[in-house]
Design a protein around this motif. Sequence first.
Motif, PDB file in Angstrom:
ATOM      1  N   ASN A 156       0.847  -1.189   0.000  1.00 54.92           N
ATOM      2  CA  ASN A 156       0.000   0.000   0.000  1.00 54.92           C
ATOM      3  C   ASN A 156       0.884   1.241   0.000  1.00 54.92           C
ATOM      4  OD1 ASN A 156      -1.751   2.107   0.493  1.00 54.92           O
ATOM      5  ND2 ASN A 156      -2.849   1.070   2.144  1.00 54.92           N
ATOM      6  N   VAL A 157       0.820   2.014  -1.063  1.00 53.93           N
ATOM      7  CA  VAL A 157       1.712   3.166  -1.221  1.00 53.93           C
ATOM      8  C   VAL A 157       1.569   4.171  -0.076  1.00 53.93           C
ATOM      9  CG1 VAL A 157       0.182   4.574  -2.692  1.00 53.93           C
ATOM     10  CG2 VAL A 157       2.665   4.720  -2.972  1.00 53.93           C
ATOM     11  N   ALA A 158       0.390   4.275   0.514  1.00 56.72           N
ATOM     12  CA  ALA A 158       0.180   5.204   1.629  1.00 56.72           C
ATOM     13  C   ALA A 158       0.942   4.791   2.885  1.00 56.72           C
ATOM     14  CB  ALA A 158      -1.312   5.321   1.943  1.00 56.72           C
ATOM     15  N   ASP A 159       1.330   3.515   2.968  1.00 62.68           N
ATOM     16  CA  ASP A 159       2.040   3.006   4.148  1.00 62.68           C
ATOM     17  C   ASP A 159       3.551   2.897   3.956  1.00 62.68           C
ATOM     18  OD1 ASP A 159      -0.396   2.761   5.484  1.00 62.68           O
ATOM     19  OD2 ASP A 159      -0.709   0.705   4.747  1.00 62.68           O
ATOM     20  N   VAL A 160       4.057   3.398   2.842  1.00 62.47           N
ATOM     21  CA  VAL A 160       5.497   3.285   2.571  1.00 62.47           C
ATOM     22  C   VAL A 160       6.278   4.198   3.513  1.00 62.47           C
ATOM     23  CG1 VAL A 160       7.323   3.707   0.875  1.00 62.47           C
ATOM     24  CG2 VAL A 160       5.192   2.596   0.177  1.00 62.47           C
ATOM     25  N   VAL A 161       7.255   3.598   4.193  1.00 60.36           N
ATOM     26  CA  VAL A 161       8.133   4.327   5.104  1.00 60.36           C
ATOM     27  C   VAL A 161       9.554   4.343   4.556  1.00 60.36           C
ATOM     28  CG1 VAL A 161       9.080   4.393   7.448  1.00 60.36           C
ATOM     29  CG2 VAL A 161       6.695   3.717   7.089  1.00 60.36           C
ATOM     30  N   THR A 162       9.994   3.219   3.985  1.00 59.93           N
ATOM     31  CA  THR A 162      11.350   3.135   3.444  1.00 59.93           C
ATOM     32  C   THR A 162      11.306   2.798   1.961  1.00 59.93           C
ATOM     33  OG1 THR A 162      11.544   0.805   4.045  1.00 59.93           O
ATOM     34  CG2 THR A 162      12.370   2.400   5.637  1.00 59.93           C
ATOM     35  N   GLN A 163      11.985   3.586   1.174  1.00 58.87           N
ATOM     36  CA  GLN A 163      12.076   3.369  -0.268  1.00 58.87           C
ATOM     37  C   GLN A 163      13.432   2.727  -0.567  1.00 58.87           C
ATOM     38  OE1 GLN A 163      11.298   7.313  -1.804  1.00 58.87           O
ATOM     39  NE2 GLN A 163       9.106   6.901  -1.880  1.00 58.87           N
ATOM     40  N   ASP A 164      13.509   1.434  -0.323  1.00 58.03           N
ATOM     41  CA  ASP A 164      14.788   0.726  -0.332  1.00 58.03           C
ATOM     42  C   ASP A 164      15.493   0.757  -1.682  1.00 58.03           C
ATOM     43  OD1 ASP A 164      14.483  -0.483   2.474  1.00 58.03           O
ATOM     44  OD2 ASP A 164      12.636  -1.085   1.474  1.00 58.03           O
ATOM     45  N   LEU A 165      14.765   0.486  -2.759  1.00 59.69           N
ATOM     46  CA  LEU A 165      15.392   0.501  -4.090  1.00 59.69           C
ATOM     47  C   LEU A 165      15.860   1.900  -4.442  1.00 59.69           C
ATOM     48  CD1 LEU A 165      16.216  -0.707  -6.793  1.00 59.69           C
ATOM     49  CD2 LEU A 165      13.825  -0.499  -7.538  1.00 59.69           C
ATOM     50  N   LYS A 166      15.031   2.877  -4.224  1.00 62.19           N
ATOM     51  CA  LYS A 166      15.393   4.270  -4.513  1.00 62.19           C
ATOM     52  C   LYS A 166      16.633   4.681  -3.727  1.00 62.19           C
ATOM     53  CE  LYS A 166      13.370   8.932  -4.585  1.00 62.19           C
ATOM     54  NZ  LYS A 166      14.639   9.575  -4.396  1.00 62.19           N
ATOM     55  N   ASN A 167      16.679   4.326  -2.451  1.00 59.77           N
ATOM     56  CA  ASN A 167      17.842   4.662  -1.621  1.00 59.77           C
ATOM     57  C   ASN A 167      19.112   4.036  -2.187  1.00 59.77           C
ATOM     58  OD1 ASN A 167      16.122   6.035   0.080  1.00 59.77           O
ATOM     59  ND2 ASN A 167      16.010   4.409   1.599  1.00 59.77           N
ATOM     60  N   ALA A 168      19.017   2.768  -2.599  1.00 62.28           N
ATOM     61  CA  ALA A 168      20.184   2.078  -3.172  1.00 62.28           C
ATOM     62  C   ALA A 168      20.639   2.769  -4.449  1.00 62.28           C
ATOM     63  CB  ALA A 168      19.849   0.610  -3.435  1.00 62.28           C
ATOM     64  N   LEU A 169      19.699   3.126  -5.316  1.00 59.83           N
ATOM     65  CA  LEU A 169      20.060   3.780  -6.580  1.00 59.83           C
ATOM     66  C   LEU A 169      20.682   5.147  -6.339  1.00 59.83           C
ATOM     67  CD1 LEU A 169      17.002   2.781  -8.809  1.00 59.83           C
ATOM     68  CD2 LEU A 169      19.273   1.722  -8.721  1.00 59.83           C
ATOM     69  N   ASP A 170      20.163   5.901  -5.381  1.00 58.63           N
ATOM     70  CA  ASP A 170      20.728   7.213  -5.057  1.00 58.63           C
ATOM     71  C   ASP A 170      22.166   7.078  -4.556  1.00 58.63           C
ATOM     72  OD1 ASP A 170      18.435   8.545  -5.845  1.00 58.63           O
ATOM     73  OD2 ASP A 170      17.623   8.719  -3.807  1.00 58.63           O
ATOM     74  N   GLU A 171      22.412   6.061  -3.735  1.00 62.29           N
ATOM     75  CA  GLU A 171      23.788   5.851  -3.238  1.00 62.29           C
ATOM     76  C   GLU A 171      24.722   5.464  -4.383  1.00 62.29           C
ATOM     77  OE1 GLU A 171      23.218   4.586   1.417  1.00 62.29           O
ATOM     78  OE2 GLU A 171      22.911   3.015  -0.088  1.00 62.29           O
ATOM     79  N   ILE A 172      24.257   4.625  -5.292  1.00 61.30           N
ATOM     80  CA  ILE A 172      25.087   4.225  -6.437  1.00 61.30           C
ATOM     81  C   ILE A 172      25.416   5.441  -7.292  1.00 61.30           C
ATOM     82  CG2 ILE A 172      25.047   2.923  -8.619  1.00 61.30           C
ATOM     83  CD1 ILE A 172      23.368   0.780  -7.018  1.00 61.30           C
ATOM     84  N   LEU A 173      24.427   6.265  -7.571  1.00 60.32           N
ATOM     85  CA  LEU A 173      24.655   7.466  -8.383  1.00 60.32           C
ATOM     86  C   LEU A 173      25.608   8.446  -7.694  1.00 60.32           C
ATOM     87  CD1 LEU A 173      21.079   8.104  -9.800  1.00 60.32           C
ATOM     88  CD2 LEU A 173      23.113   7.418 -11.100  1.00 60.32           C
ATOM     89  N   ALA A 174      25.594   8.453  -6.367  1.00 64.06           N
ATOM     90  CA  ALA A 174      26.491   9.332  -5.608  1.00 64.06           C
ATOM     91  C   ALA A 174      27.891   8.740  -5.462  1.00 64.06           C
ATOM     92  CB  ALA A 174      25.899   9.614  -4.229  1.00 64.06           C
ATOM     93  N   GLY A 175      28.101   7.548  -6.029  1.00 67.41           N
ATOM     94  CA  GLY A 175      29.412   6.898  -5.946  1.00 67.41           C
ATOM     95  C   GLY A 175      29.680   6.263  -4.595  1.00 67.41           C
ATOM     96  N   LYS A 176      28.624   6.035  -3.830  1.00 62.61           N
ATOM     97  CA  LYS A 176      28.777   5.427  -2.508  1.00 62.61           C
ATOM     98  C   LYS A 176      28.461   3.939  -2.567  1.00 62.61           C
ATOM     99  CE  LYS A 176      27.195   9.616  -0.160  1.00 62.61           C
ATOM    100  NZ  LYS A 176      26.109  10.179   0.660  1.00 62.61           N
ATOM    101  N   GLU A 177      28.902   3.229  -1.545  1.00 60.11           N
ATOM    102  CA  GLU A 177      28.519   1.831  -1.386  1.00 60.11           C
ATOM    103  C   GLU A 177      27.082   1.784  -0.870  1.00 60.11           C
ATOM    104  OE1 GLU A 177      30.032  -2.147   1.009  1.00 60.11           O
ATOM    105  OE2 GLU A 177      31.400  -0.461   0.729  1.00 60.11           O
ATOM    106  N   VAL A 178      26.324   0.812  -1.331  1.00 61.90           N
ATOM    107  CA  VAL A 178      24.942   0.679  -0.880  1.00 61.90           C
ATOM    108  C   VAL A 178      24.950   0.298   0.596  1.00 61.90           C
ATOM    109  CG1 VAL A 178      22.759  -0.579  -1.177  1.00 61.90           C
ATOM    110  CG2 VAL A 178      24.120   0.060  -3.189  1.00 61.90           C
ATOM    111  N   THR A 179      24.277   1.101   1.408  1.00 62.88           N
ATOM    112  CA  THR A 179      24.251   0.893   2.857  1.00 62.88           C
ATOM    113  C   THR A 179      23.461  -0.354   3.231  1.00 62.88           C
ATOM    114  OG1 THR A 179      24.319   3.285   3.157  1.00 62.88           O
ATOM    115  CG2 THR A 179      23.681   1.969   5.069  1.00 62.88           C
ATOM    116  N   ASN A 180      22.251  -0.458   2.701  1.00 64.06           N
ATOM    117  CA  ASN A 180      21.370  -1.577   3.029  1.00 64.06           C
ATOM    118  C   ASN A 180      21.309  -2.492   1.811  1.00 64.06           C
ATOM    119  OD1 ASN A 180      19.593  -3.194   4.379  1.00 64.06           O
ATOM    120  ND2 ASN A 180      17.899  -1.746   4.386  1.00 64.06           N
ATOM    121  N   LYS A 181      22.197  -3.473   1.756  1.00 66.25           N
ATOM    122  CA  LYS A 181      22.363  -4.317   0.571  1.00 66.25           C
ATOM    123  C   LYS A 181      21.247  -5.348   0.387  1.00 66.25           C
ATOM    124  CE  LYS A 181      27.447  -4.188   0.827  1.00 66.25           C
ATOM    125  NZ  LYS A 181      27.505  -2.836   0.420  1.00 66.25           N
TER     126      LYS A 181
END
Length: 193
Positions: A156-181
């Motif tokens: 349910n999109v209204a209950d989303v608290v963590t956007q895990d895939l988005k967070n991983a992609l943002d870290e990759i684009l920033a040249g960082k290691e993915v925190t939550n693998k």
Amino acid sequence: MILRKFISFKTITFILFLSVVVFANYLPVDQVKNFILTDYNGKEHSLSDYKNSKAIVIMFIATECPVSNAYNSRMEDLFKQYNPKNISFLGINSNKAESVEMIKEHAVENGLTFTILKDKDNVVADEFKASFTPEVYVLNSEYDILYHGRIDNSKNVADVVTQDLKNALDEILAGKEVTNKTTKAFGCSIKRV
């Protein structure tokens, strides 16, 4: 007595060997091999076609799974947001009962514009050890798995608290290691051959 010890040793060795083989099927993979699958228009796609991407997002999806379908617009939104940033998206349908025609019709009806491939004999799902739809893997150009799991934490999109895939992609684009693998994927089970 010596024969009994020998038989016991052979039996124990065999049992240990079988245990390793069985449990190896359940261990997560950290790298995959190149594969070739066909999209719903009959065009072949190789994983190596996307090797120049900053990351490759593999999404195991389905046409009939209500959980996967709840993510249709989110998957499309992520594709539209990150594809211009040189992140490739491949949807893979490995369900035995879902035909190429069903996949194409589903994509059109739901406005899915990312590439969707048919894994006819669930060979690629087996290689990835994928179990659910949706289930996501993010790869680098060497096919190392940088992230594996869910898209986010709620159907349910209204209950989303963590956007895990988005967070991983943002870290990759920033040249960082993915925190939550790794996160726990959830949804419908892949219906294998």
